[in-house]
Design an enzyme around this catalytic site. Structure first.
Site, short mmCIF file in Angstrom:
data_model
loop_
_atom_site.label_atom_id
_atom_site.label_comp_id
_atom_site.label_asym_id
_atom_site.label_seq_id
_atom_site.Cartn_x
_atom_site.Cartn_y
_atom_site.Cartn_z
N ASP A 174 8.32 -7.31 4.27
CA ASP A 174 6.88 -7.41 4.00
C ASP A 174 6.19 -8.14 5.29
OD1 ASP A 174 4.37 -7.79 2.58
OD2 ASP A 174 5.35 -7.87 0.66
N ASP A 175 5.21 -7.58 5.88
CA ASP A 175 4.35 -8.10 6.63
C ASP A 175 5.15 -8.36 8.07
OD1 ASP A 175 2.35 -8.24 4.80
OD2 ASP A 175 2.00 -10.41 4.86
N CYS B 46 -0.10 -3.69 1.53
CA CYS B 46 1.08 -3.51 0.77
C CYS B 46 1.29 -2.12 -0.10
CB CYS B 46 1.45 -4.75 -0.14
SG CYS B 46 2.92 -4.50 -1.31
N ASP C 12 6.12 -2.48 5.39
CA ASP C 12 4.83 -2.17 5.10
C ASP C 12 3.62 -2.03 5.70
OD1 ASP C 12 4.76 -4.88 4.61
OD2 ASP C 12 4.02 -4.74 2.55
#
Length: 462
Positions: free
Chosen positions: A45-46, A78, A289
């Site tokens: 994530d990120d 996301c 993502d």
């Protein structure tokens, strides 16, 4: 005509009649299903970098597979990005436009988990699903799951564990690792499986596992975009942004410390696969993502069209099908995962819902450009950059920002990536028109791409 020949003629007529109907199968496995690969997708994530602090990930995925060094997400936030991973479709086709109140828009029967479950795969997911999904409801078409819907809680997160909603004190990444090992070990070898893992790391608040809280991280020198001072050629929301190298260094260090736990997860999963003799027959993807700005152009978030927001690490491993220790410079994206999986597993998707991405198997699918797009969502309470769409090629990036109606152009950017890879000089925002590209032609192409569908026909996606 003999009786035997009449029978064969009848059989051929029946096959000809049934042939068109066979094309609408929503999930038809290939013959020889015992050789179908397992499928593993790991989503962080990120994450925009960090492989330098992930030696096990490099060992298994980089040295053991192919790194796509020109990889992007088509919508850098996301839920739209994850929905594109599930479906192989652009956001304008899967309709999950943002993070808030959008999860219900996803047609679950266009997802990998649906197709593979219908084709006889055992399916499981552990980690983050989609923001604003009802935590009391199971993620559709997963046989086993431990699901959370937020990345902010590294510990004491709320999870739905196979139907039981509970608060777990475990560190997010470690818990996912344990569940993944248990699933792989118990799945057996008679039925192929699909496993989706989605970590909180390295999303804010960047909470490291205690053993990595003080892990040494090399000092970041920054990049030209972090030190950009003249923002007069940029859109207004950029001109109002003032982050810089100190923000970037803090964020990078914090993110990298959380990624050390992700590296442990990768190591644990692959050790389990190797011990079970399943490593060679498992198709594995590692992707984020979206990226994240570390102060480039003064920015601190994602959801913007600049390189550090849309570019992601992307590695693929499947021995005998993807080269080991290889780099692939094709323009690829998150929408290419689903068609690759479907080809590898011999599953035919429903043609009523065309897939926009292209398979990565082989080297024939070379796209010349990629559409990236962003839709206004409530997740940023009216994000200051608003809605935008962009054409990304190896040589240039052209971006249009739109008003509230989604069509009126309020600002344009064009960067010559060969001469200006850090996107410092917007040729459409400087004081001269002599260097301006043909905006009419660029606008027409982008307008067509914004409504593209599938990969064939006059309205095919890039």
């Amino acid at each position: 005509m003999s009786l035997s020949r009449r029978r064969w003629t009848l059989v051929l007529i029946m096959l000809a009649f049934l042939a068109p109907f066979s094309q609408i199968s929503t999930a038809s496995p290939s013959t020889g299903t015992t050789s179908r690969p397992n499928v593993l997708i790991i989503v962080t994530d990120d994450q925009r970098g960090g492989l330098s602090v992930m030696p096990e990930t490099r060992r298994w995925m980089k040295r053991g597979g192919t790194r796509f060094n020109n990889a992007f997400v088509t919508t850098p936030i996301c839920c739209p990005s994850r929905s594109s991973i599930f479906t192989g479709r652009y956001t304008h086709n899967h309709h999950v436009y943002g993070n808030s109140g959008q999860a219900i828009n996803l047609n679950q029967q266009t997802t990998l988990q649906y197709y593979l479950k219908q084709a006889g795969y055992e399916t499981a997911m552990y980690g983050k699903y989609l923001n604003d999904w009802d935590i009391t409801q199971p993620p559709p078409y997963f046989d086993h799951y431990s699901m959370t819907i937020r990345s902010h809680s590294y510990t004491d997160g709320v999870w739905n564990v196979n139907g039981q909603v509970q608060t777990l004190p475990d560190y997010n990444v470690s818990y996912i690792s344990r569940r993944a090992k248990h699933f792989i070990s118990s799945a057996g070898t008679q039925q192929p499986w699909f496993l989706y893992l989605a970590t909180a790391a390295p999303h804010s608040p960047f909470t490291p596992q205690p053993k990595y809280a003080d892990a040494p991280i090399s000092r970041w020198a920054g990049d030209p975009a972090v030190f950009e001072r003249n923002l007069s050629d940029k859109p207004p929301y950029v001109q109002r942004s003032h982050a810089g190298i100190h923000y970037g260094r803090r964020t990078r260090k914090a993110q990298f410390r959380t990624l050390k736990s992700v590296d442990d997860l990768v190591s644990n999963v692959f050790t389990t696969l190797r011990n079970l003799g399943e490593a060679k027959n498992t198709l594995v993807f590692f992707i984020s993502d979206n990226g994240l700005m570390w102060g480039e152009h003064g920015l601190t978030h994602k959801g913007v069209p600049y390189d550090q927001s849309i570019r992601v690490p992307f590695l693929v491993r499947w021995p005998g099908h993807f080269l080991r220790h290889a780099k692939d410079s094709r323009i690829v994206a998150n929408i290419d995962i689903a068609p690759t999986v479907l080809q590898a597993t011999g599953v035919t998707p429903n043609p009523a819902y065309p897939i926009d991405g292209r398979t990565l198997l082989g080297t024939d699918s070379h796209r010349q450009r990629l559409l990236t797009e962003y839709f206004i969502g409530t997740e940023f309470r009216g994000s200051p950059q608003g809605m935008w769409a962009s054409t990304r090629t190896d040589t240039y990036q052209y971006t249009e920002y739109y008003g509230a109606d989604g069509s009126t152009i309020v600002f344009r950017e064009y960067y010559n990536l060969r001469k200006d890879p850090w996107e410092l000089h917007n040729l459409l925002g400087d004081a001269t028109t002599l260097n301006d590209p043909n905006v009419a032609a660029l606008h027409l192409q982008l307008a067509q791409d914004r409504v593209c569908v599938g990969t064939v026909g006059a309205n095919a996606c890039p």
